[in-house]
Design a protein around this motif. Structure first.
Motif, PDB file in Angstrom:
ATOM      1  N   HIS A  31       0.789  -1.225   0.000  1.00 43.41           N
ATOM      2  CA  HIS A  31       0.000   0.000   0.000  1.00 43.41           C
ATOM      3  C   HIS A  31       0.826   1.283   0.000  1.00 43.41           C
ATOM      4  N   ASP A  32       2.126   1.176  -0.160  1.00 37.88           N
ATOM      5  CA  ASP A  32       2.968   2.370  -0.249  1.00 37.88           C
ATOM      6  C   ASP A  32       4.144   2.095  -1.172  1.00 37.88           C
ATOM      7  N   GLY A  33       4.762   3.168  -1.641  1.00 41.22           N
ATOM      8  CA  GLY A  33       5.807   3.023  -2.638  1.00 41.22           C
ATOM      9  C   GLY A  33       7.075   2.371  -2.119  1.00 41.22           C
ATOM     10  N   VAL A  34       7.458   2.668  -0.892  1.00 38.73           N
ATOM     11  CA  VAL A  34       8.679   2.081  -0.336  1.00 38.73           C
ATOM     12  C   VAL A  34       8.546   0.568  -0.241  1.00 38.73           C
ATOM     13  N   SER A  35       7.401   0.093   0.252  1.00 39.49           N
ATOM     14  CA  SER A  35       7.179  -1.349   0.343  1.00 39.49           C
ATOM     15  C   SER A  35       7.140  -1.993  -1.035  1.00 39.49           C
ATOM     16  N   ALA A  36       6.543  -1.288  -1.994  1.00 40.72           N
ATOM     17  CA  ALA A  36       6.481  -1.819  -3.355  1.00 40.72           C
ATOM     18  C   ALA A  36       7.869  -1.978  -3.936  1.00 40.72           C
ATOM     19  N   GLU A  37       8.713  -0.959  -3.797  1.00 40.90           N
ATOM     20  CA  GLU A  37      10.056  -1.013  -4.353  1.00 40.90           C
ATOM     21  C   GLU A  37      10.873  -2.111  -3.687  1.00 40.90           C
ATOM     22  N   ALA A  38      10.725  -2.258  -2.373  1.00 38.93           N
ATOM     23  CA  ALA A  38      11.485  -3.280  -1.649  1.00 38.93           C
ATOM     24  C   ALA A  38      11.049  -4.690  -2.052  1.00 38.93           C
ATOM     25  N   LEU A  39       9.738  -4.902  -2.176  1.00 42.94           N
ATOM     26  CA  LEU A  39       9.251  -6.235  -2.527  1.00 42.94           C
ATOM     27  C   LEU A  39       9.614  -6.586  -3.963  1.00 42.94           C
ATOM     28  N   ALA A  40       9.488  -5.615  -4.869  1.00 37.66           N
ATOM     29  CA  ALA A  40       9.843  -5.869  -6.267  1.00 37.66           C
ATOM     30  C   ALA A  40      11.338  -6.129  -6.414  1.00 37.66           C
ATOM     31  N   ARG A  41      12.135  -5.551  -5.551  1.00 36.05           N
ATOM     32  CA  ARG A  41      13.575  -5.795  -5.584  1.00 36.05           C
ATOM     33  C   ARG A  41      13.897  -7.209  -5.080  1.00 36.05           C
ATOM     34  N   ALA A  42      13.098  -7.678  -4.115  1.00 35.18           N
ATOM     35  CA  ALA A  42      13.393  -8.968  -3.479  1.00 35.18           C
ATOM     36  C   ALA A  42      12.778 -10.154  -4.206  1.00 35.18           C
ATOM     37  N   GLU A  43      11.650  -9.932  -4.914  1.00 32.50           N
ATOM     38  CA  GLU A  43      10.905 -11.034  -5.508  1.00 32.50           C
ATOM     39  C   GLU A  43      10.606 -10.735  -6.980  1.00 32.50           C
ATOM     40  N   PHE A  45       8.292 -10.640 -10.282  1.00 34.47           N
ATOM     41  CA  PHE A  45       6.877 -10.590 -10.629  1.00 34.47           C
ATOM     42  C   PHE A  45       6.725 -10.550 -12.145  1.00 34.47           C
ATOM     43  N   ASP A  46       5.616 -11.122 -12.617  1.00 35.38           N
ATOM     44  CA  ASP A  46       5.308 -11.036 -14.047  1.00 35.38           C
ATOM     45  C   ASP A  46       4.700  -9.686 -14.403  1.00 35.38           C
ATOM     46  N   LEU A  47       3.932  -9.128 -13.470  1.00 34.38           N
ATOM     47  CA  LEU A  47       3.213  -7.883 -13.722  1.00 34.38           C
ATOM     48  C   LEU A  47       3.131  -7.064 -12.439  1.00 34.38           C
ATOM     49  N   VAL A  48       3.328  -5.761 -12.567  1.00 37.30           N
ATOM     50  CA  VAL A  48       3.107  -4.827 -11.458  1.00 37.30           C
ATOM     51  C   VAL A  48       1.969  -3.902 -11.854  1.00 37.30           C
ATOM     52  N   ILE A  49       0.922  -3.858 -11.029  1.00 34.12           N
ATOM     53  CA  ILE A  49      -0.175  -2.906 -11.220  1.00 34.12           C
ATOM     54  C   ILE A  49       0.073  -1.773 -10.225  1.00 34.12           C
ATOM     55  N   LEU A  50       0.307  -0.582 -10.751  1.00 34.10           N
ATOM     56  CA  LEU A  50       0.920   0.482  -9.963  1.00 34.10           C
ATOM     57  C   LEU A  50       0.086   1.753  -9.947  1.00 34.10           C
ATOM     58  N   ASP A  51      -0.364   2.135  -8.749  1.00 31.78           N
ATOM     59  CA  ASP A  51      -0.979   3.449  -8.561  1.00 31.78           C
ATOM     60  C   ASP A  51       0.132   4.503  -8.553  1.00 31.78           C
ATOM     61  N   LEU A  52      -0.206   5.745  -8.862  1.00 28.83           N
ATOM     62  CA  LEU A  52       0.804   6.800  -8.867  1.00 28.83           C
ATOM     63  C   LEU A  52       0.821   7.601  -7.570  1.00 28.83           C
ATOM     64  N   GLY A  53      -0.360   7.880  -7.006  1.00 28.43           N
ATOM     65  CA  GLY A  53      -0.438   8.714  -5.810  1.00 28.43           C
ATOM     66  C   GLY A  53      -0.235   7.892  -4.553  1.00 28.43           C
ATOM     67  N   LEU A  54       0.996   7.459  -4.309  1.00 29.36           N
ATOM     68  CA  LEU A  54       1.298   6.582  -3.180  1.00 29.36           C
ATOM     69  C   LEU A  54       1.990   7.348  -2.059  1.00 29.36           C
ATOM     70  N   PRO A  55       1.779   6.938  -0.799  1.00 30.66           N
ATOM     71  CA  PRO A  55       2.535   7.548   0.300  1.00 30.66           C
ATOM     72  C   PRO A  55       3.986   7.080   0.303  1.00 30.66           C
ATOM     73  N   GLU A  56       4.836   7.896   0.878  1.00 29.59           N
ATOM     74  CA  GLU A  56       6.256   7.610   1.117  1.00 29.59           C
ATOM     75  C   GLU A  56       7.115   7.661  -0.147  1.00 29.59           C
ATOM     76  N   MET A  57       6.632   7.093  -1.231  1.00 33.48           N
ATOM     77  CA  MET A  57       7.387   7.104  -2.491  1.00 33.48           C
ATOM     78  C   MET A  57       6.362   7.000  -3.606  1.00 33.48           C
ATOM     79  N   ASP A  58       6.309   7.991  -4.506  1.00 30.10           N
ATOM     80  CA  ASP A  58       5.244   7.991  -5.501  1.00 30.10           C
ATOM     81  C   ASP A  58       5.471   6.910  -6.556  1.00 30.10           C
ATOM     82  N   GLY A  59       4.392   6.610  -7.285  1.00 33.30           N
ATOM     83  CA  GLY A  59       4.430   5.516  -8.241  1.00 33.30           C
ATOM     84  C   GLY A  59       5.453   5.694  -9.346  1.00 33.30           C
ATOM     85  N   LEU A  60       5.640   6.929  -9.819  1.00 38.09           N
ATOM     86  CA  LEU A  60       6.625   7.156 -10.876  1.00 38.09           C
ATOM     87  C   LEU A  60       8.037   6.874 -10.378  1.00 38.09           C
ATOM     88  N   SER A  61       8.308   7.157  -9.118  1.00 41.90           N
ATOM     89  CA  SER A  61       9.625   6.842  -8.557  1.00 41.90           C
ATOM     90  C   SER A  61       9.823   5.335  -8.442  1.00 41.90           C
TER      91      SER A  61
END
Length: 224
Positions: A31-43, A45-61
């Protein structure tokens, strides 16, 4: 197929996850950009569905970080930002598709199917092995033109093998593709699904083969 859903609206995230899980995808949600970036770095995925207006780190980042390290996951931006400038910026940063909220569920599912086909390098509408055909639009299997009904996990396994036709799919990849992180499959469970699927495919002109110690692959059965 494994999907990372990044959406800070909890109710919307739950609804989308239910839709995609009901369609047979393994979905992990953050539910936030930092967690998304960390999980995508660790695991992977075939597809990422990404909102842009995220807390902590925006979707474009998040998107920029993915592409900077050459992560080849397909990315579908799903956002309320609808201006041409937003779309151009997202696509230029490496998104594969852009869908504006509110969205139609059928369109979301169609775009997911399309992106996963494209990532697998499949351009045709169907994929066939032996006498079994996978209709990629409906995600239905047909055996000699008749529906081949399969339990959900066996269907997901067969779809993965069809999408990676000609390749040995390791057990680790099967585990990641069939279940989210909070519902991991054991090696024994994968072997059971493979065994049941092998029996269901008997007589349909294809064989589910074991690459001992590695994983599974499909091949057309030799004629008697």
């Amino acid at each position: 197929m494994r999907i990372l859903l990044v959406e800070d609206n909890l109710s919307l995230a739950g609804a989308i996850r239910s839709i995609l899980a009901g369609a047979g995808y393994a979905v992990d949600t953050v539910h936030d950009g930092v967690s998304a970036e960390a999980l995508a770095r660790a695991e992977p995925f075939d597809l990422v569905i990404l909102d842009l207006g995220l807390p902590e780190m925006d979707g474009l980042s998040v998107l920029r970080a993915l592409r900077d390290r050459r992560d080849d996951a397909a990315v579908l931006i799903l956002t309320a930002r609808a201006t041409p400038e937003d779309k151009v910026r997202g696509l230029d940063l490496g998104a594969d598709d852009y869908l504006v909220k509110p969205f139609d569920v059928a369109e979301l599912e169609a775009r997911v199917r399309s992106l996963l086909r494209r990532r697998a390098g499949i351009r045709a509408a169907t994929v066939s092995v032996g006498e079994v055909t996978l209709d990629l639009a409906s995600r239905r299997f047909l055996a000699e033109g008749r529906p081949l009904d399969l339990p959900a996990r066996e269907k997901a396994l067969l779809e993965l093998l069809f999408m990676r036709q000609g390749q040995v799919v390791p057990k680790e990849a099967i585990q990641r593709a069939l279940t989210p992180l909070d519902d991991a499959l054991s090696d024994n469970a994968i072997e059971q699904y493979a065994s049941r699927l092998r029996r269901r495919l008997a007589g349909h002109g294809l064989s589910l083969r074991t690459a001992r110690g590695i994983g599974y692959y499909l091949e057309a059965a030799e004629e008697a």
